[in-house]
Design a protein around this motif. Structure first.
Motif, short mmCIF file in Angstrom:
data_model
loop_
_atom_site.label_atom_id
_atom_site.label_comp_id
_atom_site.label_asym_id
_atom_site.label_seq_id
_atom_site.Cartn_x
_atom_site.Cartn_y
_atom_site.Cartn_z
N ALA A 189 0.79 -1.25 -0.03
CA ALA A 189 0.04 -0.22 -0.03
C ALA A 189 0.77 1.26 -0.09
O ALA A 189 0.72 2.19 -0.63
CB ALA A 189 -0.93 0.12 1.12
N LEU A 190 1.91 1.15 0.62
CA LEU A 190 2.74 2.47 0.84
C LEU A 190 3.49 2.51 -0.33
O LEU A 190 3.76 3.86 -1.02
CB LEU A 190 3.87 2.11 2.07
N GLY A 191 3.73 1.48 -1.08
CA GLY A 191 4.55 1.61 -2.37
C GLY A 191 3.72 2.07 -3.59
O GLY A 191 3.92 2.97 -4.10
N GLU A 192 2.52 1.88 -3.66
CA GLU A 192 1.53 2.15 -4.51
C GLU A 192 1.16 3.77 -4.32
O GLU A 192 0.86 4.46 -5.19
CB GLU A 192 0.32 1.30 -4.36
N ALA A 193 1.41 3.99 -3.03
CA ALA A 193 1.23 5.58 -2.78
C ALA A 193 2.48 6.38 -3.10
O ALA A 193 2.45 7.68 -3.02
CB ALA A 193 0.75 5.70 -1.56
N GLY A 194 3.32 5.71 -3.39
CA GLY A 194 4.59 6.22 -3.68
C GLY A 194 5.24 6.82 -2.56
O GLY A 194 6.00 7.76 -2.51
#
Ligand code: ASP
Ligand code: MG
Length: 409
Positions: free
Chosen positions: A363-368
């Protein structure tokens, strides 16, 4: 007839009007056919004001006298709230820590409750009185006034509930209960109907502090079930209790954030016994509270350690480490980074579900959002991120675990 202990914090008794509100609430509880013990804090700002006055004389005033001074804040409140109750037609009596039989040990300003002799309170309740007890204070076996550490009125309320075997313990405060995340940050955060002691403690140590942590530990130890709810409305609050099997269905109970963190990394540490002890010893002696501690496997016979702490402690940490680094190796270097924040996901369900960390990191990765350090406990996964991204991070993780939705039972 039930015995109900209600604790009102500093904001709840923060003005004459607020005290009248407390009196009305106590009266209503009483009129519903209950016995009531109200534990009250000093009016908000009073304790801080007293500390400030003491500091006019010395940076390190006598701790014995600090206890005598600080205990007066709660004594004002018990007398005034009792008067408000009299005005409302309730027979109320104020009760100091000594009268409540709260015996303490430990050092001044950091007293620990050792024993409660509830005889006076029991007798007074039997006589039909409503009790207004001073939080935060007790008495040593030698008769010295003791205070219980900041926020200690919570502890008084929990301990009295245990000693009187109260039927209900309510912590009435300026929030509606414990939320899945701070609703000011995550708009769709949900109020939790219940949370386990361990989750509450982890959330508190990760930045979501609703109550004094020691009081939650005490409640866990003595099995005191309590409810955190608002003193200003009648919404049901959050029940805090020992975990039960159904609680494990929920993977993550809540998300907490903590801002103003800093990281220190030490590189070039010789890979020999005793190094970590030396480094942590120096930080401990400087009274720096470390939070995350991450160490890497040595490479080229050199190890590296990273720690996080409050950014206010960074200067002190650098000073404390300087000497020890010179002692351990000429190659040892220190790197620092301020402006980071910590995000923690907490839930006892983590113990029985897999893939929790993966969901969070994805989730953090997808939010950059870039993850700095990672640390875990049995019921918590914590990461550091750049401080400006912390609110986005909280929303992303809150969404990923669908914390806005009522969990399916
Ligand atoms: N008055 C004390 C404090 O401000 C105790 C309390 O409020 O619980 O820390
Ligand atoms: Mg307070």
């Amino acid at each position: 007839m039930a015995l109900i202990v209600q604790k009102y914090g500093g904001t709840s008794v923060g003005s004459i009007d607020r005290m009248r509100n407390v009196a009305a609430r106590v009266k209503r509880t009483r009129d519903e056919g209950n016995q009531v013990v109200a534990v009250v804090s000093a009016m908000s700002g009073i304790t801080d004001g007293l500390i400030k006055m003491a500091r006019e004389f010395s940076e390190t005033p006598s701790e014995r006298e600090m206890d005598v001074l600080l205990a007066t804040g709660e004594q004002q409140s018990i007398a005034l709230v009792s008067m408000a109750l009299h005005e409302a037609g309730v027979e109320a009596v104020s009760v100091t820590g000594r009268q409540a039989g709260i015996f303490t040990t430990g050092s001044h300003t950091r007293g620990r409750i050792q024993d409660i002799d509830p005889e006076f309170m029991k007798r007074s309740l039997e006589e039909g009185n409503t009790l207004v007890v001073a939080g935060f204070q007790g008495i040593t076996p030698e008769g010295m006034i003791h205070t219980l550490g900041r926020g200690g009125s919570d502890l008084t309320a929990i301990a009295i509930s245990a000693a009187l075997k109260a039927d209900v313990c309510q912590i009435l405060t300026d929030v509606d209960g414990v939320y899945t995340c701070d609703p000011r940050i995550v708009k769709n955060a949900r109020k939790l109907p219940e949370i386990s002691y361990d989750e509450m403690l982890e959330m508190a140590s990760s930045g979501s502090k609703v109550m004094q942590s020691r009081s939650v530990e005490f409640a866990k130890k003595f099995g005191v079930v309590f409810e955190v709810r608002s003193s200003l409305n009648d919404n049901p609050g959050t029940l805090v209790l020992e975990e039960h099997p159904a609680m494990e269905n929920v993977v993550i109970r809540g998300v907490s954030i903590e801002r103003s963190q800093a990281r220190v990394t030490i590189t070039g540490i010789p890979d020999v016994p005793g190094m970590s002890g030396k480094i942590l010893g120096a930080l401990g002696e400087a009274e720096i509270n470390l939070d995350m501690i991450v160490s890497n496997i040595a490479h080229d016979d050199r190890a590296r350690h990273s720690f996080t702490m409050h950014s206010n402690d960074l200067g002190k940490a650098q000073a404390a480490l300087k000497q020890v680094l010179a002692e351990i190796s000429p190659d040892a270097r220190i790197e620092t980074e301020a402006g980071i924040a910590k995000l923690s996901a907490v839930g006892i369900g983590m113990r029985s579900h897999s893939g929790v960390a993966a969901t969070m990191f994805k989730a953090l990765g997808e939010a950059g959002i870039n993850i700095g350090m990672i640390s875990t406990s049995e019921i918590k996964i914590a990461v550091t991120v750049d401080e400006p991204r912390i609110e986005d991070a909280a929303r992303a993780v809150h969404d990923a675990f669908n914390l806005d939705k009522e969990p399916v039972k």
